[in-house]
Design a protein around this motif. Structure first.
Motif, mmCIF file in Angstrom:
data_model
loop_
_atom_site.group_PDB
_atom_site.id
_atom_site.type_symbol
_atom_site.label_atom_id
_atom_site.label_comp_id
_atom_site.label_asym_id
_atom_site.label_seq_id
_atom_site.Cartn_x
_atom_site.Cartn_y
_atom_site.Cartn_z
ATOM 1 N N ALA A 60 -33.324 1.639 -28.241
ATOM 2 C CA ALA A 60 -34.527 0.862 -27.904
ATOM 3 C C ALA A 60 -34.694 -0.198 -28.981
ATOM 4 O O ALA A 60 -34.281 -0.005 -30.128
ATOM 5 C CB ALA A 60 -35.760 1.756 -27.841
ATOM 6 N N TYR A 70 -38.973 -6.175 -25.474
ATOM 7 C CA TYR A 70 -38.539 -4.813 -25.771
ATOM 8 C C TYR A 70 -37.661 -4.273 -24.650
ATOM 9 O O TYR A 70 -37.678 -4.775 -23.524
ATOM 10 C CB TYR A 70 -39.744 -3.889 -25.982
ATOM 11 N N ALA A 72 -35.633 -0.287 -23.474
ATOM 12 C CA ALA A 72 -35.224 1.096 -23.746
ATOM 13 C C ALA A 72 -34.080 1.434 -22.798
ATOM 14 O O ALA A 72 -34.153 1.135 -21.608
ATOM 15 C CB ALA A 72 -36.398 2.046 -23.515
ATOM 16 N N GLY A 83 -34.232 6.643 -24.145
ATOM 17 C CA GLY A 83 -34.690 5.317 -24.587
ATOM 18 C C GLY A 83 -36.188 5.263 -24.858
ATOM 19 O O GLY A 83 -36.623 4.722 -25.879
ATOM 20 N N ASP A 84 -36.971 5.843 -23.956
ATOM 21 C CA ASP A 84 -38.432 5.790 -24.124
ATOM 22 C C ASP A 84 -38.930 6.544 -25.365
ATOM 23 O O ASP A 84 -39.800 6.045 -26.077
ATOM 24 C CB ASP A 84 -39.148 6.307 -22.863
ATOM 25 N N LEU A 87 -38.172 4.270 -28.217
ATOM 26 C CA LEU A 87 -39.117 3.145 -28.186
ATOM 27 C C LEU A 87 -40.499 3.589 -28.668
ATOM 28 O O LEU A 87 -41.178 2.864 -29.401
ATOM 29 C CB LEU A 87 -39.203 2.581 -26.758
#
Length: 205
Positions: A60, A70, A72, A83-84, A87
């Protein structure tokens, strides 16, 4: 809530690493200060070559003083499980111009979505903890073109505003490329406009 001056932002001081292990799986986290998406691609490419035998390279990043750019990427892990959470760690520290990549070596035992979220979040958090959060100043790159006779006036402005010179070429027609703190840009533009045979162009970050 941290309230930054209008031309500063929080970022990481340097590159750093973190790690998390669970049921044979190893999660290696790498945090980088980055300025743009080109740098993001370069860092990802280096890690993919170095850890070519890893199962996943999840990442991310957040860019821009307003943290409005941005992305992710789960890289094959279940949606929003990798990814989240990475992030989320960047955002919870209110960082920008930061990339975190977590490389996973699969240990043979599935962790489930909850286990993956914990793993990627913890590895990313560890890479931030092993770094230093700094306040950086948003700067713009500018080019000043001027006749040699104006040298003293231009150099006085550079000294008065404590500007950082990146490149300079002196001849009958001179050119200097500088970094200018964003909040000083309007004021400097006004001062330059008052000088004869001196022109300034903003090149960007």
């Amino acid at each position: 809530m941290f309230s930054a001056p209008e031309d500063t932002y929080l970022t990481l001081q340097r590159e750093s690493e973190g790690v998390y292990k669970e049921k044979g799986s190893k999660f290696l986290a790498f945090a980088f200060p980055v300025q743009n998406e080109e740098e993001v691609k370069e860092k990802l490419e280096v890690l993919r070559k170095k850890f070519y035998d890893a199962r996943h390279h999840c990442y991310a990043y957040v860019l821009g003083r307003n943290r409005d750019i941005y992305r992710a990427n789960d890289d094959g892990e279940p949606n929003h499980s990798a990814g989240d959470p990475i992030l989320g760690q960047i955002r919870s520290h209110q960082l920008t111009n930061v990339l975190i990549v977590v490389v996973r070596y699969f240990g043979g035992t599935k962790l489930g979505v909850g286990g993956l979220i914990t793993a990627y979040k913890t590895a990313a958090a560890d890479s931030i903890a092993n770094n230093e959060i700094i306040t950086a100043v948003q700067q713009e790159k500018v080019k000043i073109d001027f006749e040699y006779l104006r040298m003293n006036e231009v150099m006085k402005l550079i000294k008065d505003y404590e500007l950082q010179i990146i490149e300079q070429h002196f001849d009958n027609q001179c050119q200097i490329i500088l970094k200018v703190r964003q909040k000083l840009l309007d004021e400097l533009t006004q001062k330059i406009s008052e000088l004869d045979a001196v022109k300034m162009h903003v090149l960007g970050e």
